[in-house]
Design an enzyme around this catalytic site. Structure first.
Site, PDB file in Angstrom:
ATOM      1  N   ASP A 258      28.379   8.492 -15.369  1.00 49.72           N
ATOM      2  CA  ASP A 258      28.895   9.822 -15.043  1.00 49.72           C
ATOM      3  C   ASP A 258      29.432  10.420 -16.350  1.00 49.72           C
ATOM      4  OD1 ASP A 258      29.694  12.138 -13.792  1.00 49.72           O
ATOM      5  OD2 ASP A 258      30.739  11.141 -12.147  1.00 49.72           O
TER       6      ASP A 258
HETATM    7  C1  BGC Z   1      30.479  14.656 -11.725  1.00 54.81           C
HETATM    8  C2  BGC Z   1      28.997  14.374 -11.553  1.00 54.81           C
HETATM    9  C3  BGC Z   1      28.185  15.416 -12.277  1.00 54.81           C
HETATM   10  C4  BGC Z   1      28.608  15.444 -13.735  1.00 54.81           C
HETATM   11  C5  BGC Z   1      27.855  16.457 -14.560  1.00 54.81           C
HETATM   12  C6  BGC Z   1      30.841  14.825 -13.185  1.00 54.81           C
HETATM   13  O1  BGC Z   1      32.155  15.233 -13.339  1.00 54.81           O
HETATM   14  O2  BGC Z   1      31.236  13.615 -11.166  1.00 54.81           O
HETATM   15  O3  BGC Z   1      28.668  14.345 -10.188  1.00 54.81           O
HETATM   16  O4  BGC Z   1      26.823  15.175 -12.143  1.00 54.81           O
HETATM   17  O5  BGC Z   1      29.993  15.744 -13.819  1.00 54.81           O
HETATM   18  O6  BGC Z   1      28.220  17.738 -14.214  1.00 54.81           O
END
Ligand code: BGC
Length: 754
Positions: A258
């Site tokens: 993530d």
């Molecule tokens: C979220 C993800 C997301 C990523 C990119 C993160 O903060 O938890 O689900 O894909 O950001 O935006």
């Protein structure tokens, strides 16, 4: 001089292995350590490398080896990208589909695959290679701020629905990124919270969803989550990312983190992450220093480099696809509308209050009727070309809205708050804190009474919003109705009932709210969730009776929030995620529900708890009413090639065409382990059946899915004996049963302790 260098460069390139033309191992062998580190870390600030801006993530290009950049984009309800992302002055929008909870409520894998395929087409239009979706964590507790982005409290429903989305997406030659692996079930302290979960609950609930999705759809990527699991960050968890995911489950794609930014890169790569996001210089140097300092082996690095290269080779971008930046919005709008219709759940319809009587003027109360919350906030947001409100949808369907009331709400929003325009502008949104929410106006009881005299029926809309990095709370305006909303329901019900007229409540909600305290006052309740850009048209399709509702609840709606067994162990009263304020670094913060959360309920999540304990609920898992009715025949069971196949004939016994969702639960024979009374194993939805029309549907699941996880043996154990198969219209509404006999017990070792 310039020519000479270019020529020399060309000569060198010609001799170098090139991705796609040379074996991957020779490309890896030609890479410097710095290049390998670059490839394993996202190109966060890649504009100087020729990477277009506006994308959520990118992989690093290495021109001399023929390795192009690739693009990754959020998210689960459609391609999320700012309308001006090309920077050519043109606004480009993307279709807003219903949120994942609404998709799950369709219980229809075919329509969800259709959504996936449509999103895949929009990705190709923009040259996006992988979508950061689906999100399929479990609805452990109704207040998780991202529940709308997740499918269900049940891992089988979540797993098969997510698999359907992945299959649709990947049918278009783009990749899916299944996230967030694993146990990412609260927003409060989401980067650091330690989810403390028994081995059994992990295997049967919090990993089962991923196991099914991976087994059924082979996603290109899995995203390792922010949180900790039993003391260790999931991103440092070799057991989770390598032993379980790859060795036990056979996943052979890429693990991407993530958007964590810099953590211990050495531990992350060693544990099995292949691509570190979002992509900082410090992450690259972390890899280089790790190898140079002997903390990270080159074998670990090369293993991940190979995986990332295999992913790049598979992308349409690598194969020469050129984006045209014109997604087919016209073709996808009806898909969004149809799936929204299928996911809407009718909870109550006393004395056939719905469909709306033809020709009656409707009094539409509540701001939610005029300003649709189409999608949630955060990574699962979308910038759609338009959002159809319930008022607009009803008007388009030829329903007369009371003009004074209609004007009153519009004026209130436009003049007093100056918000109607803004809310209906797709770009108007604060990423993380949402809309500047207009306050529900207080209507005088006398006004309501006047409307009751000149309208045939009332609709009251209640709307809620939710989003990433914030959990919801049991307070007025969130889980509970505000005083104004309660008074509105009271006044409208009283005035309309005095005139023998019906009151319908439409819930435009991301996740459960309190319903039990006011449901007896109204005649009909329709949950439309966050239904995507066409939500108002879809709601009108159901309200007018053009379509019969066929959605069923993907979660239990409790009588009281505090009935939920997870309520004791879920954060409340924290206004925001707290990550920044309480950054505990590598330590686990020893504060209950902030630093760590005990999953004391074990496998008894959602209906597994309520059904087993016989505790009354407002509406059970799998529940949803229809305008028609269905009869079920006795099921037939057949075991073949390691699968249990159950067929049942469903007949439309009512007066209107409609679809039925059929659910298959099992009850295990009494054994040594304590087990939930019923567990969903399979489900299916009929096609649209005309009155008296019948369809034989077949539900199937692997016999291995009968097993429960025995922590002592670290094995999946199937007891011998008679399993009761219950075929139901909800977990409480069982229409037919039969027995499946397992002659010999079996034990399948699953040794990875997490
Ligand atoms: C979220 C993800 C997301 C990523 C990119 C993160 O903060 O938890 O689900 O894909 O950001 O935006």
């Amino acid at each position: 001089m310039l020519i000479a260098i270019t020529m020399k460069g060309y000569a060198q390139t010609a001799r170098l292995p090139q991705l796609g033309k040379s074996p991957i191992d020779s490309v890896v062998a030609a890479m410097t350590l710095e290049e390998k580190a670059a490839l394993l870390v996202g190109a966060f600030d890649g504009t100087e490398l020729g990477i277009p801006s506006g994308f959520t993530g990118a992989t690093y290009p290495i021109d001399r080896l023929g390795i192009p950049y690739t693009l990754m984009q959020d998210g689960p309800t459609g391609v999320k990208i700012k309308p001006n992302f090309i920077g050519d002055g043109k606004q480009r929008y993307h279709t807003g589909f219903p949120v994942a909870t609404a998709l799950a409520a369709t219980w229809n894998t075919d329509v969800v695959s259709g959504v996936g395929a449509a999103i895949g087409e929009e990705m190709n239009a923009d040259g996006i290679d992988a979508l950061l979706a689906p999100s399929l964590n479990i609805h452990r507790n109704p207040l998780n701020g991202r529940n709308f982005e997740y499918y269900s409290e049940d891992p089988v429903l979540a797993g098969y629905m997510a698999a359907a989305l992945v299959r649709g997406l990947q049918s278009q030659g783009v990749g899916a990124v299944v996230k967030h692996f694993a146990a990412n079930n609260q927003q409060t302290m989401r980067m650091f919270n330690d989810a403390r979960i028994s081995q059994r609950a992990l295997r049967e609930i919090y990993l089962r969803n991923f196991e099914i999705a991976i087994r059924e759809s082979h996603p290109w990527m899995v995203m390792s989550s922010y949180n900790r699991l039993n003391g260790l960050h999931t991103q440092y968890h070799e057991g989770l990312l390598t032993r379980l995911l790859r060795e036990e489950w056979g996943f052979d794609g890429v693990v991407v983190t993530d958007w964590t930014d810099t953590r211990n890169t050495t531990l992350q790569i060693h544990a099995g992450n292949d691509l570190l996001m979002s992509g900082r210089a410090a992450q690259r140097s972390g890899i280089v220093d790790g190898v140079m300092g002997g903390k990270l082996s080159m074998a670990d690095v090369d293993r991940s480099v190979r995986r990332v290269l295999r992913y790049i080779e598979g992308t349409r971008h690598f194969k020469g696809h050129v984006p045209d930046y014109s997604p087919n919005l016209e073709a996808h709008a009806p898909i969004s509308r149809a799936v929204a219709v299928e996911g809407m759940v009718m909870l109550k319809n006393q004395s056939a209050a719905l469909p709306l009587p033809k020709g009656d003027t409707v009094a539409l109360f509540g701001l939610g009727g005029y300003t649709l919350y189409a999608n949630g906030r955060g990574a699962a947001d979308v910038y759609p070309p338009h959002k159809v409100s319930i008022a607009q949808g009803l008007a388009k369907a030829g329903v007369a809205l009371h003009p004074t009331l209609d004007r009153y709400y519009r004026d209130y929003l436009t003049v007093e708050n100056n918000l109607l325009e803004e809310i209906n502008t797709p770009t108007f949104k604060n990423e993380f804190f949402g809309y500047n929410k207009p306050k529900e106006p207080e209507l005088l009881a006398a006004t309501v009474e006047m409307r009751a005299k000149d309208c045939g029926v009332a609709i009251v809309s209640i709307a809620r919003d939710a989003g990433e990095s914030e959990d919801r709370n049991v307070v007025e305006g969130d889980y509970l109705l505000t005083t104004t909303e309660r008074r509105l329901i009271d006044n409208v019900s009283e005035a309309f009932h005095k005139q023998q007229k019906k009151v319908i409540v439409v819930l435009n909600i991301p996740a459960p709210i309190d319903i039990a305290s006011w449901r007896d006052k109204v005649d009909g309740i329709l949950v439309i969730w966050q239904p995507g850009q066409e939500g108002g048209d879809a709601a009108a399709d159901i309200l007018t009776g053009k379509e019969s509702p066929s959605g069923k609840l993907p979660m239990t709606l409790a009588l009281d929030y505090f009935d939920d067994p997870t309520a004791k162990n879920f954060p409340r009263n924290y206004a925001f995620s707290w990550d920044e304020l309480l950054h505990p670094g590598e330590q686990v913060l020893q504060i209950r529900n902030l630093g760590y959360t005990e999953y004391e309920e074990g496998v008894y999540v959602g209906y597994r708890y309520f059904d087993t304990m016989g505790k009354a609920v407002a509406y059970p898992f799998g529940f949803g009413l229809s305008y028609t009715s269905f009869g079920y025949t006795k099921p037939k069971v057949r075991v073949r090639d390691g699968r249990c196949n159950v067929s049942v004939t469903v007949t439309n016994t009512g007066k209107m065409a409609g679809k039925e969702v059929v659910q298959l639960y099992i009850t295990a024979p009494k054994g040594t382990m304590d087990k939930p009374k019923k567990e969903l194993k399979a489900f299916a939805k009929t096609r649209k059946l005309k009155p008296m029309e019948a369809e034989t549907i077949c539900m199937s699941f692997p016999m291995a899915d009968l097993a429960s996880f025995d922590e002592q043996q670290m094995a999946w154990v199937t007891d011998a004996g008679n399993y009761l198969l219950s075929i139901g219209a909800s977990v409480e509404d069982i229409r037919a049963t039969c027995t499946l006999t397992v002659k010999r017990a079996s034990v399948a070792k699953a040794p990875t302790r997490l």
